[in-house]
Scaffold this motif. Structure first.
Motif, PDB file in Angstrom:
ATOM      1  N   LEU A   1       8.506  -5.937   5.623  1.00 30.62           N
ATOM      2  CA  LEU A   1       8.464  -4.537   5.187  1.00 30.62           C
ATOM      3  C   LEU A   1       9.804  -4.084   4.608  1.00 30.62           C
ATOM      4  O   LEU A   1       9.847  -3.405   3.575  1.00 30.62           O
ATOM      5  CB  LEU A   1       8.056  -3.644   6.359  1.00 30.62           C
ATOM      6  N   LEU A   2      10.896  -4.464   5.246  1.00 28.28           N
ATOM      7  CA  LEU A   2      12.214  -4.044   4.761  1.00 28.28           C
ATOM      8  C   LEU A   2      12.553  -4.668   3.413  1.00 28.28           C
ATOM      9  O   LEU A   2      13.263  -4.064   2.611  1.00 28.28           O
ATOM     10  CB  LEU A   2      13.291  -4.417   5.783  1.00 28.28           C
ATOM     11  N   SER A   3      12.062  -5.867   3.158  1.00 27.09           N
ATOM     12  CA  SER A   3      12.368  -6.511   1.886  1.00 27.09           C
ATOM     13  C   SER A   3      11.582  -5.904   0.725  1.00 27.09           C
ATOM     14  O   SER A   3      11.960  -6.066  -0.435  1.00 27.09           O
ATOM     15  CB  SER A   3      12.085  -8.018   1.971  1.00 27.09           C
ATOM     16  N   HIS A   4      10.495  -5.192   1.018  1.00 30.40           N
ATOM     17  CA  HIS A   4       9.659  -4.618  -0.037  1.00 30.40           C
ATOM     18  C   HIS A   4       9.853  -3.110  -0.219  1.00 30.40           C
ATOM     19  O   HIS A   4       9.707  -2.610  -1.337  1.00 30.40           O
ATOM     20  CB  HIS A   4       8.181  -4.891   0.261  1.00 30.40           C
ATOM     21  N   ARG A   5      10.140  -2.387   0.854  1.00 30.98           N
ATOM     22  CA  ARG A   5      10.231  -0.929   0.766  1.00 30.98           C
ATOM     23  C   ARG A   5      11.390  -0.413   1.609  1.00 30.98           C
ATOM     24  O   ARG A   5      11.756  -0.999   2.630  1.00 30.98           O
ATOM     25  CB  ARG A   5       8.922  -0.276   1.266  1.00 30.98           C
ATOM     26  N   ARG A   6      11.941   0.698   1.174  1.00 35.87           N
ATOM     27  CA  ARG A   6      12.957   1.415   1.946  1.00 35.87           C
ATOM     28  C   ARG A   6      12.304   2.687   2.493  1.00 35.87           C
ATOM     29  O   ARG A   6      11.603   3.393   1.754  1.00 35.87           O
ATOM     30  CB  ARG A   6      14.153   1.759   1.062  1.00 35.87           C
ATOM     31  N   LEU A   7      12.494   2.951   3.773  1.00 39.65           N
ATOM     32  CA  LEU A   7      11.967   4.173   4.386  1.00 39.65           C
ATOM     33  C   LEU A   7      13.117   5.097   4.726  1.00 39.65           C
ATOM     34  O   LEU A   7      14.069   4.700   5.407  1.00 39.65           O
ATOM     35  CB  LEU A   7      11.167   3.836   5.654  1.00 39.65           C
ATOM     36  N   ARG A   8      13.023   6.327   4.254  1.00 41.38           N
ATOM     37  CA  ARG A   8      14.086   7.305   4.445  1.00 41.38           C
ATOM     38  C   ARG A   8      13.631   8.415   5.388  1.00 41.38           C
ATOM     39  O   ARG A   8      12.456   8.817   5.365  1.00 41.38           O
ATOM     40  CB  ARG A   8      14.500   7.913   3.100  1.00 41.38           C
ATOM     41  N   PRO A   9      14.554   8.945   6.195  1.00 44.75           N
ATOM     42  CA  PRO A   9      14.186  10.035   7.116  1.00 44.75           C
ATOM     43  C   PRO A   9      13.778  11.295   6.357  1.00 44.75           C
ATOM     44  O   PRO A   9      14.220  11.531   5.225  1.00 44.75           O
ATOM     45  CB  PRO A   9      15.466  10.273   7.921  1.00 44.75           C
TER      46      PRO A   9
ATOM     47  N   THR B   1       5.068  10.148   1.520  1.00 49.49           N
ATOM     48  CA  THR B   1       5.532  10.211   2.907  1.00 49.49           C
ATOM     49  C   THR B   1       4.472   9.577   3.788  1.00 49.49           C
ATOM     50  O   THR B   1       3.286   9.914   3.688  1.00 49.49           O
ATOM     51  CB  THR B   1       5.779  11.662   3.339  1.00 49.49           C
ATOM     52  N   VAL B   2       4.903   8.648   4.640  1.00 48.89           N
ATOM     53  CA  VAL B   2       3.955   7.961   5.525  1.00 48.89           C
ATOM     54  C   VAL B   2       4.263   8.309   6.969  1.00 48.89           C
ATOM     55  O   VAL B   2       5.424   8.558   7.333  1.00 48.89           O
ATOM     56  CB  VAL B   2       4.008   6.427   5.335  1.00 48.89           C
ATOM     57  N   ALA B   3       3.227   8.344   7.791  1.00 50.78           N
ATOM     58  CA  ALA B   3       3.386   8.548   9.231  1.00 50.78           C
ATOM     59  C   ALA B   3       3.609   7.170   9.848  1.00 50.78           C
ATOM     60  O   ALA B   3       2.657   6.417  10.080  1.00 50.78           O
ATOM     61  CB  ALA B   3       2.153   9.223   9.820  1.00 50.78           C
ATOM     62  N   VAL B   4       4.867   6.827  10.105  1.00 45.98           N
ATOM     63  CA  VAL B   4       5.202   5.465  10.501  1.00 45.98           C
ATOM     64  C   VAL B   4       4.519   5.080  11.810  1.00 45.98           C
ATOM     65  O   VAL B   4       4.083   3.932  11.974  1.00 45.98           O
ATOM     66  CB  VAL B   4       6.738   5.293  10.606  1.00 45.98           C
ATOM     67  N   GLU B   5       4.408   6.023  12.751  1.00 48.53           N
ATOM     68  CA  GLU B   5       3.792   5.675  14.032  1.00 48.53           C
ATOM     69  C   GLU B   5       2.338   5.240  13.847  1.00 48.53           C
ATOM     70  O   GLU B   5       1.868   4.304  14.496  1.00 48.53           O
ATOM     71  CB  GLU B   5       3.905   6.839  15.030  1.00 48.53           C
TER      72      GLU B   5
ATOM     73  N   SER C   1       0.824  -1.214   0.000  1.00 45.97           N
ATOM     74  CA  SER C   1       0.000   0.000   0.000  1.00 45.97           C
ATOM     75  C   SER C   1       0.861   1.269   0.000  1.00 45.97           C
ATOM     76  O   SER C   1       0.347   2.352  -0.304  1.00 45.97           O
ATOM     77  CB  SER C   1      -0.917   0.004   1.223  1.00 45.97           C
ATOM     78  N   TRP C   2       2.136   1.144   0.341  1.00 44.67           N
ATOM     79  CA  TRP C   2       3.030   2.301   0.333  1.00 44.67           C
ATOM     80  C   TRP C   2       3.535   2.548  -1.077  1.00 44.67           C
ATOM     81  O   TRP C   2       4.166   1.676  -1.689  1.00 44.67           O
ATOM     82  CB  TRP C   2       4.230   2.055   1.260  1.00 44.67           C
TER      83      TRP C   2
ATOM     84  N   LEU D   1       6.728  10.411  13.303  1.00 47.78           N
ATOM     85  CA  LEU D   1       7.812   9.860  12.509  1.00 47.78           C
ATOM     86  C   LEU D   1       7.409   9.779  11.039  1.00 47.78           C
ATOM     87  O   LEU D   1       7.083   8.714  10.510  1.00 47.78           O
ATOM     88  CB  LEU D   1       8.214   8.470  13.018  1.00 47.78           C
ATOM     89  N   PRO D   2       7.433  10.940  10.347  1.00 47.77           N
ATOM     90  CA  PRO D   2       7.177  10.902   8.892  1.00 47.77           C
ATOM     91  C   PRO D   2       8.414  10.365   8.169  1.00 47.77           C
ATOM     92  O   PRO D   2       9.539  10.756   8.467  1.00 47.77           O
ATOM     93  CB  PRO D   2       6.940  12.371   8.564  1.00 47.77           C
ATOM     94  N   MET D   3       8.211   9.447   7.226  1.00 44.64           N
ATOM     95  CA  MET D   3       9.315   8.883   6.474  1.00 44.64           C
ATOM     96  C   MET D   3       8.937   8.765   4.997  1.00 44.64           C
ATOM     97  O   MET D   3       7.768   8.540   4.660  1.00 44.64           O
ATOM     98  CB  MET D   3       9.739   7.519   7.035  1.00 44.64           C
ATOM     99  N   LEU D   4       9.943   8.904   4.137  1.00 46.50           N
ATOM    100  CA  LEU D   4       9.750   8.878   2.682  1.00 46.50           C
ATOM    101  C   LEU D   4       9.894   7.440   2.183  1.00 46.50           C
ATOM    102  O   LEU D   4      10.874   6.756   2.498  1.00 46.50           O
ATOM    103  CB  LEU D   4      10.771   9.771   2.007  1.00 46.50           C
ATOM    104  N   VAL D   5       8.942   6.984   1.377  1.00 47.85           N
ATOM    105  CA  VAL D   5       8.949   5.623   0.863  1.00 47.85           C
ATOM    106  C   VAL D   5       9.734   5.555  -0.446  1.00 47.85           C
ATOM    107  O   VAL D   5       9.563   6.398  -1.337  1.00 47.85           O
ATOM    108  CB  VAL D   5       7.495   5.139   0.597  1.00 47.85           C
ATOM    109  N   GLU D   6      10.614   4.567  -0.537  1.00 47.93           N
ATOM    110  CA  GLU D   6      11.333   4.282  -1.775  1.00 47.93           C
ATOM    111  C   GLU D   6      11.163   2.807  -2.114  1.00 47.93           C
ATOM    112  O   GLU D   6      11.003   1.971  -1.211  1.00 47.93           O
ATOM    113  CB  GLU D   6      12.834   4.596  -1.627  1.00 47.93           C
ATOM    114  N   ALA D   7      11.209   2.485  -3.393  1.00 51.47           N
ATOM    115  CA  ALA D   7      11.093   1.092  -3.807  1.00 51.47           C
ATOM    116  C   ALA D   7      12.404   0.369  -3.584  1.00 51.47           C
ATOM    117  O   ALA D   7      13.475   0.966  -3.646  1.00 51.47           O
ATOM    118  CB  ALA D   7      10.708   1.009  -5.281  1.00 51.47           C
ATOM    119  N   ARG D   8      12.319  -0.925  -3.332  1.00 47.77           N
ATOM    120  CA  ARG D   8      13.522  -1.756  -3.298  1.00 47.77           C
ATOM    121  C   ARG D   8      13.891  -2.123  -4.720  1.00 47.77           C
ATOM    122  O   ARG D   8      13.037  -2.614  -5.467  1.00 47.77           O
ATOM    123  CB  ARG D   8      13.246  -3.033  -2.482  1.00 47.77           C
TER     124      ARG D   8
END
Length: 444
Positions: free
Chosen positions: A411-419, A135-139, A129-130, A437-444
């Motif tokens: 989650l780590l195997s599918h997406r990278r979350l950046r500060p 940018t997702v609110a991780v919390e 879904s990401w 904790l907003p984080m930027l989604v990147e594809a693996r």
């Protein structure tokens, strides 16, 4: 106060009438960490009530294990009773023994292995879904993930959906006000201050929803489903044949929801924060995830193979432990060379204990390799007790651990979350959490 209690050193910063309420409220996490500088057993005054903080691994081990039968749950858990009643975390010894025996099968290794499918499905759905670039609110995402996973294991049908919605709405209110209620002077217990009103209202609504869910499940008369609610309804005492009442089932469900949802979601949130700020850790994690699971769903048999991920989670849990837990002596007992009379309130902070430089050199540094066997073998008992210890150790520790491993690996195997530009600030609560904790989604 007897002579021996008067000999216990008092924490600095006490004010007339208020005691240590002001320094405790102003900087809760800094205050509990500072207590070790005064001694292994330190008196803290909350208004006119004295609480004795245990600040060393040895005394914590005595409190929880070797002399655990001389203590019951203290004021922290008294405040929690409005939500969990006589559930496992608050129940007296006999009720705790009986309920734990009835509930143990639902946390057996074979049952937890079966929950892995729901955990994998929820984590994969969230990852998909990401969208890269958003940018997702991780919390918030982790709170939803854990709530949905609990729903999939506690309630096998949509009967539990209202409870899940209630968890998302009311549990944050309860967690964020529980510590304040615990650390407030006793005379404020029944005063309708805003924190008390928010806590009581949230707990009341959550209990109402869970009561409705239990009643609906009981009416359905279908206890063959493999979920936690059905198991509780069908459980029978082997000696007496007695079952749990609806109120007892409600209390245990509330306990699992409170203990399982907030701690796990907060740990996952902090894990993404720490991993994103330590790229060398992320690189090693990805290598291990590829080697162990290779893109396939994580199974129970995979868990022991995730050695580095286990060290990462241990380090996250160490740095972001529970702020405050309490016990109360039920009989005269010696602790730290001091004879405590019955009724003495004892407190300890996992947050402070896990950051003690005597047990963890350079304690503020995120270092998963401090958990290598050769570096942790000499650590004293009681230095790291994230799930408690002794007869009151958390019954759901294996469940929570598996959810954290499955969720992070997937989650780590599918997406990278950046500060992003916002660096998370630690907020003192029952479980310290990021302000956001907003984080930027990147594809693996």
């Amino acid at each position: 106060m007897n002579a021996e209690l008067r000999s216990v050193p008092r924490a600095p910063g006490r004010l007339p009438l208020l005691g240590h309420v002001w320094p405790l409220a102003r900087d809760t996490l800094g205050f509990v960490k500072s207590l070790r500088d005064t001694g292994d057993l330190v008196r803290v005054d909350v208004g006119t009530m004295s609480v004795y903080f245990v600040n060393s691994p040895g005394l914590v081990n005595e409190l929880l294990v070797t002399k655990g039968r001389s203590f019951e749950k203290g004021r922290f858990f008294d405040r929690l009773k409005i939500l969990v009643g006589d559930g496992l975390v608050t129940a007296g010894s006999e009720t705790h023994r009986r309920h734990r025996k009835l509930m143990q099968p639902m946390f057996h290794r074979s049952r937890i292995a079966g929950y892995a499918e729901a955990m994998n499905a929820q984590a994969r759905a969230l990852a998909e879904s990401w969208r890269p670039g958003e940018t997702v609110a991780v919390e918030r995402e982790m709170a939803a993930l854990v709530a949905n996973t609990l729903a999939g294991t506690m309630f096998s049908t949509d009967i539990g959906k209202p409870a899940v919605d209630a968890i998302r709405q009311y549990l944050p209110v309860i967690v964020n006000t529980l510590l304040l209620r615990t650390a407030s002077p006793k005379f404020l217990d029944r005063v309708p201050i805003p924190a008390n009103r928010r806590f009581d209202a949230a707990a009341g609504e959550l209990l109402r929803v869970i009561d409705d869910v239990v009643a609906a499940a009981r009416t359905a008369d279908d206890t063959d489903r493999p979920d936690l609610l059905s198991t509780l309804l069908a459980a029978r005492d082997a000696d007496t044949g007695e079952s749990l009442t609806d109120v007892e089932v409600r209390d245990e469900l509330s306990t699992i929801l409170f203990a399982g949802a907030e701690n796990t979601a907060t740990t996952l949130t902090w894990a993404f924060h720490e991993i994103a700020h330590h790229p060398e850790v992320e690189e090693r994690l990805l290598e291990e995830i590829t080697r162990v699971s290779g893109g396939a769903p994580v199974t129970m048999d995979d868990i022991p193979k995730y050695e580095y991920l286990t060290r990462v989670i241990n380090e996250v849990v160490r740095l972001h432990g529970v702020t405050l837990l309490m016990r109360r002596s039920v009989e005269p007992v010696e602790l730290g060379g001091v004879m405590l009379p019955a009724g003495t309130e004892i407190a300890f902070s996992l947050y402070a204990l896990h950051r003690d430089p005597r047990s963890f050199p350079d304690p503020e540094r995120f270092d998963p390799d401090r958990w290598l066997p050769e570096r942790s073998a000499d650590r004293p008992r009681g230095a790291f007790v994230p799930f408690g210890s002794g007869t009151r150790k958390c019954i759901g520790d294996s469940f929570a651990w598996m959810q954290m491993v499955v969720s992070l690996a997937t989650l780590l195997s599918h997406r990278r979350l950046r500060p992003t530009a916002h660096f998370a600030r630690e907020v003192a609560a029952a479980v310290p959490h990021p302000d956001r904790l907003p984080m930027l989604v990147e594809a693996r």
